[in-house]
Design a protein around this motif. Structure first.
Motif, PDB file in Angstrom:
ATOM      1  N   HIS A  70      27.408  46.517  45.417  1.00  0.00           N
ATOM      2  CA  HIS A  70      27.036  47.185  43.967  1.00  0.00           C
ATOM      3  C   HIS A  70      26.557  46.915  43.001  1.00  0.00           C
ATOM      4  CE1 HIS A  70      31.660  47.308  45.084  1.00  0.00           C
ATOM      5  NE2 HIS A  70      31.332  47.522  43.972  1.00  0.00           N
ATOM      6  N   ALA A  89      32.014  37.021  34.972  1.00  0.00           N
ATOM      7  CA  ALA A  89      33.501  37.196  35.353  1.00  0.00           C
ATOM      8  C   ALA A  89      33.792  36.656  37.596  1.00  0.00           C
ATOM      9  CB  ALA A  89      32.924  38.819  35.980  1.00  0.00           C
ATOM     10  N   VAL A 319      37.076  35.856  38.579  1.00  0.00           N
ATOM     11  CA  VAL A 319      37.698  37.203  38.930  1.00  0.00           C
ATOM     12  C   VAL A 319      38.543  37.031  39.552  1.00  0.00           C
ATOM     13  CG1 VAL A 319      35.661  37.911  40.847  1.00  0.00           C
ATOM     14  CG2 VAL A 319      37.391  39.658  40.270  1.00  0.00           C
TER      15      VAL A 319
ATOM     16  N   TRP B 275      33.176  45.238  34.154  1.00  0.00           N
ATOM     17  CA  TRP B 275      33.154  45.963  35.853  1.00  0.00           C
ATOM     18  C   TRP B 275      33.365  45.384  36.892  1.00  0.00           C
ATOM     19  CZ3 TRP B 275      28.198  44.930  37.984  1.00  0.00           C
ATOM     20  CH2 TRP B 275      27.839  45.656  39.319  1.00  0.00           C
ATOM     21  N   ALA B 276      33.050  44.423  36.436  1.00  0.00           N
ATOM     22  CA  ALA B 276      33.630  42.681  37.545  1.00  0.00           C
ATOM     23  C   ALA B 276      34.564  42.078  37.802  1.00  0.00           C
ATOM     24  CB  ALA B 276      31.883  41.823  37.258  1.00  0.00           C
ATOM     25  N   GLY B 277      35.627  42.981  37.318  1.00  0.00           N
ATOM     26  CA  GLY B 277      36.853  43.088  37.474  1.00  0.00           C
ATOM     27  C   GLY B 277      37.908  41.835  36.732  1.00  0.00           C
ATOM     28  N   ILE B 278      36.871  41.646  35.282  1.00  0.00           N
ATOM     29  CA  ILE B 278      38.064  40.716  34.445  1.00  0.00           C
ATOM     30  C   ILE B 278      38.548  41.055  33.452  1.00  0.00           C
ATOM     31  CG2 ILE B 278      37.218  38.850  35.534  1.00  0.00           C
ATOM     32  CD1 ILE B 278      35.606  37.710  33.142  1.00  0.00           C
ATOM     33  N   LEU B 429      35.473  46.231  44.004  1.00  0.00           N
ATOM     34  CA  LEU B 429      34.624  45.190  42.505  1.00  0.00           C
ATOM     35  C   LEU B 429      33.364  44.903  43.377  1.00  0.00           C
ATOM     36  CD1 LEU B 429      37.789  43.565  40.991  1.00  0.00           C
ATOM     37  CD2 LEU B 429      36.864  45.308  40.170  1.00  0.00           C
TER      38      LEU B 429
END
Lengths: 342, 594
Positions: A70, A89, A319, B275-278, B429
């Protein structure tokens, strides 16, 4: 014919990207190749890498390497802040940031210095050619005094030296290299990937279209003739016992990296100690006075805590926490309200 | 003389940095504990020490929370504003003043209570006299108004957070102030505070603290912020509450807090984390939104969840940093270059501050875009009565693909492909190894690949418009309070909620019955259009100069409805006073009905 695989049994093609659309011969493409080789040879799973960039020719390159990772091609000068958020994250990813001299030394200066100040765990590569390529060749803030690009007046302003700045800020890993020095650059980028903390690598990367004339201090010809190497670096991965590695004949110094790998710095001229910030600044200053480029690992300090450590973030990357772990319980809310009401 | 019970306004003039805020909060808390409907507004300068500050306490059995039309009781502590403060007072106003300030009080139409506050304070502790003298006026007020002694003492102890020495000293000052009034002055004014039934569930809280708590219960994973009045206390309250509410079994934090180098970086961190999911958020005010706009545009176009709280202060530019306004509405609704439109949640109460703070994350992840919380200094930095907070609904994490199986269920996956027909595409993600993409703020096709193709660009922009359009009726609906007559309807939003009932009552005294429609989100819920449709004349009431919500309505309502919509917009930095707006409404209606 068997395809060569890396330690996690992936072919190099798994680390490649789309074909480059940069000008043929661009230094940035050489750096992309080095990034591909370094990641493959280090055996980092592509999905564990996140490639980050700002805006400019250099920032387009994440499209041309690590196609299975990504990435985020963000805003001009803002790659560090986006990387900071992403790293909070998911602190277990390997973040590779690619930026240019315009992106870092001008519009993104604030974010560059603060990413260093926080010791964000990332590799920060500056593909530094001294001009704004994508807007057709204007001088950037890193261009040396007296340097002159094609069809232009010479630059009369003092340059910003990003390595000197990083060292002054206490950056934990500072290196300078040249896109044409494939072996040195590969060793440094591999070492940067093995480092925990921010690793700044300022790579002189000539712009073949707007500034590759001999009067320009960042042209291929000029850099080849005027490069001073501090040492000859060799990267020894953690999975290769040191005794299996050829010991060089002369003097050398080993740098132990976070993941167990070693960066071996073979002395080529005078002895150089990368833990000495004053020596590093002196070397940069001397090179500037002599109109030379000093390359190698300028400064290294393994002791610093990274941002996520300073914030004592949960061991599990944020995350990966479940909704229940992220939201206090109903009882917690009831207790809080009871406290407010008392 | 007829007594006036629980229906008056107190104005306390002090200098900032002298501890007067503590004194004022003790006063507010005491009356609140007595069950008296009371509100306090702090009019403070952009300064740390020495400039004029006024604290306005409205005591109102009718529940009015606006500053009120006039001052009934004036406390004078500040030399700098002494003369002007006196000049403005109407006949019969009570003035409690520090008689040690050797300035004249040359009006014989006022009820004067001179109290030697400095002398009393010096007698207790010469070094701290300036601070203690503030507590002396609380004591004097308590005696004049008849405040409950035990509740006063409890409020004082609460304010000084159990610091025994400070409590003892200030308690003594309180009692000396009280005693002086009892022994030396003849109290001859009509104002009295009477105890009412106290709602045991209620407490006082600032809107910003409610936002902070709502975010914590909303599962915030990153707060990045840059200090700015009046938004800093959102971050500071969050930081205060996190250690108790958001640590894991190892004592480690489940939320990162970063004080950024500027609002550009603060917004960048939010976008990176989203963007990274949190769940990530920043809190700021107008000047910060200006800087964040480039990232807000990126969030919109690259479709990254992000939450930004704009606690409005007075613009333009640096404006009046410590005063309140609803001047950023169009700024947040359209922030970013090119065609953009953002979801804006507009709380009008502290309960909604909490609720919208957690909902903002749900909407941001559902629609993969920026969601604004839109507050203001008045709601954010003053204390309001709160009945409590409801526990949030289960989190909506939106369309995130987290496994290979889930990915395979999607026909023709593409990061920006609208497979469900709602304009919302699925995302993967970083770190997942699933369908990696290079996200970007440049033009892209349905697979996220760079594209300058005209058809692809236009189709993508239409999809984005459709996506936000789809949110319209999923957002909080307006609160409607309608009259049978359906003649005049008033549309308003945000902290105007705290003044609207008084405005309504003033209008009703003139025989005008108005319906109310409190907008709670943008884009506008369809109920707003229906409200306009049902009423003969509609007034859009707001705290700014240009009528920004009015402008949005003009743009979004069917054109045949536009002629019946009129703007009443006014802002001078002071929280809205009911009569000012009521009079303007009447003027506009008169003009309309000519």
């Amino acid at each position: 014919m068997t395809i060569k695989l890396n330690i996690i049994e992936l072919p190099k093609s798994d680390y490649q990207g789309k074909p480059s659309s940069l000008c043929p011969g661009c230094g940035h493409d050489q750096i992309s190749t080095v990034i591909i080789n370094a990641a493959w040879e280090n055996g980092i799973p592509p999905e564990r890498i996140a490639k980050m960039s700002g805006i400019g020719c250099s920032s387009k390159t994440p499209a041309y390497f690590l196609g299975k990772s990504h990435g985020f091609n963000t805003l001009h000068g803002r790659m560090p802040s986006v990387t900071t958020g992403a790293c909070m994250a998911n602190k277990e990813l390997c973040f590779i940031g690619v930026s240019g001299d315009g992106d870092t030394a001008s519009i993104g200066m604030g974010q560059f210095v603060h990413a260093i100040r926080r010791n964000l765990n990332m590799v920060y590569i500056i593909e530094n050619n001294g001009v704004y390529g994508l807007t057709k060749g204007q001088y950037s803030a890193t261009v040396e005094k007296g340097s002159r690009k094609r069809k232009a007046e010479e630059n009369r302003q003092n340059p910003i030296d990003l390595c000197a700045m990083a060292i002054n800020l206490g950056c934990s890993f500072v290196a300078r290299s040249f896109s044409g020095s494939k072996k040195q650059l590969t060793a440094l980028i591999k070492a940067a990937m093995s480092h925990r903390g921010i690793a700044v690598i300022d790579v002189i990367s000539p712009c073949v279209t707007f500034a590759n004339n001999e009067e320009f201090f960042r042209s291929y010809g000029y850099v080849k003739d005027n490069e001073t190497e501090l040492h000859s670096p060799d990267y020894i991965p953690h999975h290769t016992p040191v005794e299996e590695v050829d010991i060089p004949a002369g003097e050398y110094q080993d740098i132990e990296l976070f993941d167990g790998a070693t960066l071996r710095l073979e002395t080529v001229g005078n002895e150089y100690d990368p833990s000495d910030a004053m020596a590093a600044l002196a070397a940069i200053h001397k090179a500037e006075v002599d109109k030379m480029h000093v390359t190698g690992l300028l400064y290294f300090d393994a002791e610093q805590r990274t941002l996520d450590e300073e914030l004592t973030l949960s061991d599990t990357p944020l995350v990966d926490l479940s909704d229940d772990e992220l939201r206090p319980s109903e009882q917690a809310l009831a207790d809080l309200l009871a406290e407010f009401r008392s | 003389m007829e007594r006036i019970v629980n229906d008056f306004t107190i104005n306390i003039a002090t200098a900032n940095g002298t501890g007067s805020q503590s004194a004022n909060l003790i006063l507010l808390q005491t009356m609140f504990e007595m069950g008296v409907p009371v509100s306090g507004k702090n009019l403070f300068p952009s300064n740390i020490s020495g400039l004029p500050t006024w604290y306005i306490v409205r005591v109102s059995d009718a529940g009015y929370q606006a500053p009120g039309d006039r001052t009934h009781i004036q406390v004078l502590m500040n030399k700098a504003t002494w003369e002007k403060d006196l000049e403005k007072l109407e006949q019969g106003t009570v003035v409690i003043y520090n008689s040690d300030v050797k300035l004249p009080v040359e009006r014989d139409d006022l009820i004067l209570y001179p109290v030697p506050m400095t002398k009393i304070a010096r007698g207790l502790n010469p070094k701290l006299a300036r601070m203690i003298s503030n507590i002396v006026y609380v004591g004097a007020l308590a005696e004049v108004l008849g405040l409950d002694e035990a509740k006063l003492e409890a409020a004082l102890a609460k304010q000084f957070g159990g610091k025994q020495k400070a409590i003892e000293l200030n308690l003594e000052a309180l009692q000396l102030g009280r005693q002086f009034v009892a022994d030396e002055l003849e109290v001859s004014d009509p104002y009295v505070v009477e105890e009412r039934e106290r709602d045991p569930d209620a407490f006082l809280i600032e809107g910003n603290e409610a936002v902070a708590l709502g975010s914590i219960f909303g599962g915030i994973g990153l707060l990045s912020w840059y200090p700015i009045t009046p938004a800093s206390s959102v971050a500071e309250e969050l930081i205060d509450h996190l250690p108790k509410l958001r640590v894991d079994a190892d004592g480690k934090s489940t939320c990162a807090v970063i004080q950024a180098e500027d609002e550009l970086a603060a917004a960048g961190m939010v976008v990176g984390a989203g963007w990274a999911g949190i769940r990530a958020m920043s809190c700021t005010s107008g000047p910060g939104i200006s800087l964040m706009s480039e990232f807000i545009g990126l969030s919109y176009f690259a479709e990254v969840p992000a939450v930004f709280w704009d606690i409005n202060r007075v613009g333009p530019s640096t404006g009046l940093p410590t005063r309140t306004q609803q001047g950023d509405l169009t700024l947040v609704y359209y922030a970013g270059q090119g065609d953009t439109q953002h979801i804006v949640l507009i709380p009008g109460t502290v309960e909604e501050c909490f609720e919208y703070a957690w909902r903002a994350f749900d909407y941001a992840e559902r629609y993969q875009t920026t969601v604004f919380g839109f507050g203001d200094l008045d709601l954010g930095m003053n204390r309001w009565v709160c009945k409590g907070f409801d526990y949030p609904d289960a989190m909506d994490r939106g369309k995130v693909i987290r496994s290979q199986e889930a990915l395979e269920e999607i026909p023709e996956y593409g990061r920006y492909r609208d497979v469900d027909g709602d304009g919302i595409a699925y995302r993967t993600l970083p770190g997942s190894g699933l369908e990696p993409i290079l996200s970007r703020g440049t033009g892209h096709d349905e697979d996220g690949v760079y594209s300058e193709n005209p058809e692809i660009y236009a189709a993508n922009m239409q999809r984005l418009a459709r996506k936000i359009e789809g949110a319209r009726n999923q957002l909080p609906a307006p609160v409607l309070r309608e009259e049978e007559e359906l003649e005049v309807g008033i549309i308003f939003y945000g902290s105007m909620e705290n003044t609207i009932q008084e405005i309504d009552d003033i209008l009703e005294e003139t025989g005008l019955k108005v319906s109310q429609c409190r907008v709670r989100a943008l884009p506008l819920h369809s109920h707003v259009e229906e409200f306009v449709n049902r009423h003969e004349t509609v007034i859009v009431l707001e705290i700014n100069r240009d009528g920004q919500m009015y402008g949005i309505l003009r743009t979004e309502l069917p054109i045949e409805l536009v002629p019946k919509v009129h703007s009443v917009a006014f802002s001078d930095g002071i929280p809205p006073r009911a009569r000012v707006y009521a009079e303007r409404i009447m003027e506009v209606l008169e003009e309309v009905h000519k």
